[in-house]
Design an enzyme around this catalytic site. Sequence first.
Site, PDB file in Angstrom:
ATOM      1  N   ARG A  59       0.837  -1.207   0.000  1.00 48.24           N
ATOM      2  CA  ARG A  59       0.000   0.000   0.000  1.00 48.24           C
ATOM      3  C   ARG A  59       0.864   1.247   0.000  1.00 48.24           C
ATOM      4  O   ARG A  59       1.827   1.323   0.747  1.00 48.24           O
ATOM      5  CB  ARG A  59      -0.912   0.007   1.230  1.00 48.24           C
TER       6      ARG A  59
ATOM      7  N   ARG B 179       2.177   0.946  10.143  1.00 54.96           N
ATOM      8  CA  ARG B 179       1.717   1.310   8.804  1.00 54.96           C
ATOM      9  C   ARG B 179       2.892   1.239   7.833  1.00 54.96           C
ATOM     10  O   ARG B 179       3.699   2.145   7.755  1.00 54.96           O
ATOM     11  CB  ARG B 179       1.129   2.726   8.841  1.00 54.96           C
TER      12      ARG B 179
ATOM     13  N   ARG C 186       0.868  -6.730  12.564  1.00 57.84           N
ATOM     14  CA  ARG C 186       0.267  -6.147  13.775  1.00 57.84           C
ATOM     15  C   ARG C 186       0.139  -7.192  14.876  1.00 57.84           C
ATOM     16  O   ARG C 186       0.153  -6.852  16.063  1.00 57.84           O
ATOM     17  CB  ARG C 186      -1.077  -5.502  13.441  1.00 57.84           C
TER      18      ARG C 186
END
Length: 432
Positions: free
Chosen positions: A267, A282, A396
């Site tokens: 991403r 992230r 995560r």
Amino acid sequence: MLDLRFVVENRERVLETLRQRGLSVEQVLAQGDPWALDAERRRLLQRVEELRHRQRLAGEEIARRGKAREDASGLKAEMKGVAEEIKELEALLQDVQARLDHVLLLLPNVPDPSVPVGADASANQEVRRVGEPRRFDFTPKAHWDLGPELGILDFDRAAKISGARFAVYFEAGARLERALIQFMLDLHTRQRGYREVIPPYLVTAETLLGTGQLPKFEAELFKTRAGEKDLYLIPTAEVPLTALHRDEILEAADLPRKYVAFTPCFRSEAGSYGQDVRGLIRQHQFHKVELVKLTAPEASLSELESMVADAEEVLKRLQLPYRVIVLCTGDMGFWSAKTYDLEVWLPGQGLYREISSCSTCTDYQSRRSSIRYRPAPKEKPRFVHTLNGSGLAVGRTFIAILENYQQADGSVVIPEALRPYMDGRERITRGQ
RNA sequence: GGAGAGGUGGCCGAGUGGUUGAAGGCGCCGGUCUUGAAAACCGGAGACCCGCAAGGGUCCGCAGGUUCAAAUCCUGUCCUCUCCGCCA
């Protein structure tokens, strides 16, 4: 996308959906008015079909006269005019259709009635909490300190190689990541009835159009070019898994169809500058074990519940405290009708953080991708409902283990469920 | 990357520009026969969209073009297969 007929017949509901999601009605309609375009489309279509019918009949007549050695030149000349008229109308029709398609792609899915209405994340509702956050008799650290101190995560070298938002995993770190992947896949395949898949990580624009990422969210994707060909790196395995049965009609007995895939995800995180810049939260590249289901419409919501339970099971077995949230209309994804997020407790940061997101997209994606099933032999095909959920985001989960299982001396205890996947090892310590 | 072949209904496979939406076979459905099944024989059925229906429309990889008319001719494009080269 939404069913054109639904849009036409439920104008108010569509407009309400836009408002509930915090989108500007004016802005969307500026892209084209679906109601006006549809009326125009119908008018043209009717005319074209009528002419085509005439053309067909005349064709047969010309053939007959040809055989009978009768003259057909007048009819031919007349049909030439008809052919031209059809061509003109079709060009108009194509243009109207293209504009209509364009607007339809920009309309988000209609939320399920059970979804709370609200503008942003503050209107999300907690459904339940599972597990007690552990009490520390020292100040727990964040993973971005723990990882580098243990020598298992290296953000500096990753930045050297690839820039911001990348990480290098070393030794026990790499091993833990791999153990988590294996553990999750085993759970979902052996005990939850999912079929394991390794899909392509590069997909076409057409595939992304089917799941909804395109045309609206191109900025989030990494695009590659090889020669003349453009391919995108998948942002999630939801994309190739949902597309598996594109343009197919499945048998009712085949439903629900359940797939699990481990893949890297890519991403660009455009527009998130300054957000979650530290650590693994992230990243441009991360690992995820993804669950996807294709179901009959009636089963959609109950299958969503069971998918959430599947994802929760991973957290339970790892004994990580978490809570379940139902997202409100304004916080849900564009193509979702209902979404549950699982949020894991991160003691190093003192907050619950999203670790899984499970949604039913109803028939929004299946219509775009044409994935149908036949309810019973002889019956008309219907669109399936597509569901997807993380089971879980591996990076995560890695974070959650480091932070929840850290010890005063900086070491990390390995959760029991993972030990078989790490040669029985019980602890990660510095320099090992 | 180079050379060649090909993409037609659930599958295999035929198809001269005009009752070809498409022969034939397999598979499928119904029937006869049989205690039952198989075999054999007879019959049926392409898919999708719109429509309550009658009916209409679209579809021979995809997109254009030629023509009164295209599965059939032309162009482009995608994909598959075979051989050679390269490569994990």
